[in-house]
Each structure stands twice: as structure tokens, then as C-alpha cells.
Write a protein that holds these residues in place. Structure first.
Motif, short mmCIF file in Angstrom:
data_model
loop_
_atom_site.label_atom_id
_atom_site.label_comp_id
_atom_site.label_asym_id
_atom_site.label_seq_id
_atom_site.Cartn_x
_atom_site.Cartn_y
_atom_site.Cartn_z
N VAL A 157 9.12 -5.56 2.23
CA VAL A 157 10.17 -5.19 3.18
C VAL A 157 9.56 -4.37 4.31
CG1 VAL A 157 12.02 -5.25 1.47
CG2 VAL A 157 10.75 -3.12 1.83
N THR A 158 10.30 -4.25 5.39
CA THR A 158 9.88 -3.44 6.53
C THR A 158 10.87 -2.29 6.73
OG1 THR A 158 11.07 -4.85 8.09
CG2 THR A 158 8.75 -5.37 7.66
N HIS A 159 10.47 -1.34 7.57
CA HIS A 159 11.29 -0.15 7.82
C HIS A 159 11.22 0.22 9.29
CE1 HIS A 159 11.28 0.44 3.43
NE2 HIS A 159 9.99 0.17 3.49
N LEU A 178 0.79 -15.79 3.67
CA LEU A 178 2.23 -15.80 3.47
C LEU A 178 2.78 -14.40 3.25
CD1 LEU A 178 2.72 -19.04 1.32
CD2 LEU A 178 2.71 -18.76 3.81
N ALA A 179 2.00 -13.53 2.63
CA ALA A 179 2.43 -12.14 2.49
C ALA A 179 2.56 -11.50 3.86
CB ALA A 179 1.46 -11.36 1.61
N ARG A 180 1.57 -11.72 4.73
CA ARG A 180 1.66 -11.20 6.09
C ARG A 180 2.87 -11.78 6.81
NH1 ARG A 180 -3.87 -12.76 6.22
NH2 ARG A 180 -3.41 -14.31 7.84
N THR A 181 3.08 -13.09 6.68
CA THR A 181 4.18 -13.75 7.37
C THR A 181 5.53 -13.21 6.92
OG1 THR A 181 2.85 -15.76 7.60
CG2 THR A 181 5.22 -15.99 7.87
N SER A 182 5.64 -12.85 5.64
CA SER A 182 6.92 -12.33 5.15
C SER A 182 7.30 -11.03 5.87
CB SER A 182 6.85 -12.09 3.64
OG SER A 182 6.05 -10.96 3.32
N LEU A 183 6.29 -10.25 6.28
CA LEU A 183 6.56 -9.02 7.02
C LEU A 183 6.77 -9.30 8.50
CD1 LEU A 183 3.99 -6.65 5.29
CD2 LEU A 183 6.40 -6.98 4.74
N ASP A 189 5.95 -4.81 13.61
CA ASP A 189 5.04 -4.70 14.75
C ASP A 189 4.07 -3.52 14.60
OD1 ASP A 189 6.87 -2.66 15.33
OD2 ASP A 189 7.88 -3.83 16.87
N LEU A 190 4.11 -2.87 13.44
CA LEU A 190 3.09 -1.88 13.05
C LEU A 190 2.79 -2.12 11.58
CD1 LEU A 190 1.31 0.61 13.25
CD2 LEU A 190 3.36 2.04 13.02
#
Length: 318
Positions: A157-159, A178-183, A189-190
Motif C-alpha cells: 500500500v501507499t501513504h 510487479l511489486a513495483r507496479t503495484s505501488l 512518487d516517492l
């Protein structure tokens, strides 16, 4: 502080190896230092609390049923972080006092998986000192599998933090497209990539991820020297005999801008807090010609599914 910028700190430290309480105190000291410098986000390396399992590679850790390996694993379990017990409470309190967020690498011994197995996790704590996500490493790397268990997608998840959307991954998860893409798909963007250390890990992949995601990327590493091994360990003599180099991990923490240029060059061989202010408009500039999940994507052709269920072996029914 400019509302369109964020001040970030990369805390490159050696743990007080396999000592949760003393390492916690050291982490808090760096949080306080970052707070005094006005940081709004501080990040630490992979598994820094209470430390990376260096003994596996250095003491023939794959020997089945070996007494010394069992002793080391038991010690690791005893010193691991149990969030439910309140092991991160003092860290959360320090962050709240400074109104600062944090990505922290821990070795977790979670109650929801029985309380006896270990997971490499990256924890996000917000400016109010509240734990908002715990991402357990999806796939431990190579010899790590002898002591860490596979995680799940719950923490992918992102915050929101100031003008940025932040996300984080553990070590070689950062090699998983795919892990990177999920974020990316959640507006990241950070990006915080935490590592046990070594410039060989951070030097190439950090600018690559920045260019791919058109995002700022913080690679934050630990540091470990043979002198950091406590002398009372069951495997101490083997550890010292097989630690030929000056460093087991030499750091390599760095920060890249969305064009792949280094804002902070890789820092090698020294503990320290490395601070920079980053401007969000740089993200928009680089997204002008490429956005991996926006105008330069084809969701009608390529899509990603993410299972965020927290894995557990117990399903309860009334």
C-alpha cells in the motif's frame, strides 16, 4: 518548509546486533537527530531491528538439526519485534514528538502467524506515531529462507505524506517488476527501498527505479562490521574467522531524482544521517513524457491483480 517539498533523512546505521532494546535506543537517537534537522520522513535499512542474519552464510547455516544453528535461531526469535507486545511503542512516541513519518526495517515475530516464525518487514509509521502498514517480504532471498518466512500482499500500500505518495519494499523485492507496479498504480512518487547494505545493491537499481517510476527513490541501507558482532554469541569464533572483509555490509544509501540523477550519492563505510529536500514538481516534469501507470500504460491490454489478504491459518466461524 515549502508545501511542495519534503525533507527526508536516510539513516544508515549498524544495529546493536541481535539486541532489540539497545538497537531501539539507537534508532530513537537517529529519529531525534532527524527531527532536529527538520526531516518529515526518516528511513532505516532492512531488518535493522534487531539485525540481519549474517550467521547463516558464515557458519554453514544449512546444516540440518545443528545445535548451534538452533541456538542462533532461538536468539533471533527472542530478540525479534512483536508489534502486538508494544515493541515499537517508544519509536512511535519519538516520531509523534517530531511530527515525522518513518519507514523502518524490522524482523517481525507476529502473533497472527502463531508467534514463533519470523518475517522480514518494512513498517510505515505516520507523523502521529501510528503504524499504518506492515509489509512482510514476499520472498526471502537465498539463504534468508532458512530463517525468514514468506510474507503476503497486505502491506503493498501507499501513504500520503505532504505533497508525495510514499511506498516501500524490502531489498530484492525492489527487483520484482510487479511489486513495483503495484505501488506505482497507487500513485507512488516517492519510493523507499530498504537494504541490509552494500553499494553493489544500491548503485545501479536506485537510478533505474527512479527512471522507470519517474519518482524519487530513497535506497536506505544498514552497515555491519565484524567488530559489531557481540563476543558472547554461540557462533562468535566462526563468525570472526569467516568475516574476511572490513565490512559485511558497507552501506550504499543514496537518493535519486525522477530523472535518475543522484541527489545524494551512495554513502559507503560510514554511519550517518543523510538529509535532502525534494521538490514534488520534479515528478510532474518527468511524467511529461512517461508515466508507467498513466498516459504510457494500456490497462485494456495489461493489468495487475494484487491479493492484499493477510495470510493466516485460522478461519473462525460462529
Amino acid at each position: 518548509m515549502n508545501k511542495e517539498s519534503l525533507k527526508v533523512g536516510l539513516a544508515q546505521i549498524a544495529p546493536v546486533w541481535l539486541d532489540r532494546i539497545q538497537t531501539t535506543a539507537k534508532i530513537i537517537a537517529y529519529i531525534n537527530q532527524a527531527g532536529r534537522q527538520g526531516c518529515q520522513l526518516v528511513a532505516f535499512g532492512e531488518g535493522v531491528l534487531p539485525g540481519y542474519p549474517f550467521w547463516i552464510e558464515l557458519t554453514q547455516g544449512a546444516r540440518f538439526n545443528a545445535a548451534d544453528q538452533k541456538q542462533m535461531h532461538a536468539l533471533y526469535c527472542q530478540q525479534a519485534v512483536q508489534i502486538e507486545r508494544g515493541d515499537l511503542d517508544d519509536i512511535c512516541k519519538a516520531l509523534k514528538e517530531h511530527q515525522m513519518a518513518c519507514y523502518l526495517g524490522i524482523i517481525e515475530r507476529p502473533v497472527d502467524r502463531g508467534g514463533h516464525s519470523l518475517y522480514c518487514a518494512i513498517v510505515y509509521i505516520n507523523e502521529q506515531g501510528v503504524i499504518k502498514s506492515v509489509h512482510r517480504k514476499l520472498q526471502p532471498t537465498y539463504e534468508e529462507r532458512l530463517t525468514w518466512s514468506p510474507g503476503d500482499g497486505n502491506g503493498l500500500v501507499t501513504h500520503r505524506l505532504g505533497p508525495f505518495t510514499v511506498g516501500g519494499l524490502n531489498c530484492w523485492e525492489n527487483w520484482m517488476p510487479l511489486a513495483r507496479t503495484s505501488l506505482y498504480a497507487q500513485g507512488e512518487d516517492l519510493h523507499v527501498a530498504n537494504w541490509p547494505g552494500s553499494i553493489r545493491n544500491t548503485h545501479d537499481i536506485t537510478p533505474m527505479m527512479a527512471k522507470e517510476g519517474r519518482s524519487f527513490v530513497m535506497s536506505v541501507s544498514g552497515l555491519m562490521r565484524p567488530a559489531d558482532f557481540p563476543e558472547d554469541l554461540p557462533c562468535y569464533d566462526q563468525l570472526m574467522a569467516n568475516s574476511a572483509d572490513d565490512y559485511l555490509t558497507d552501506g550504499g544509501s543514496c537518493l535519486c531524482a525522477p530523472d535518475g540523477s543522484f541527489v545524494i550519492e551512495p554513502q559507503v563505510g560510514e554511519e550517518g544521517l543523510y538529509v535532502a529536500e525534494i521538490a514534488h514538481h520534479k515528478v510532474y516534469e518527468e511524467r511529461q513524457n512517461f508515466d508507467p501507470v498513466g498516459h504510457y500504460s494500456r490497462p485494456d491490454v495489461l493489468q495487475l491483480s494484487v491479493n492484499r489478504k493477510r495470510l493466516n491459518h485460522l478461519g473462525e466461524f460462529d
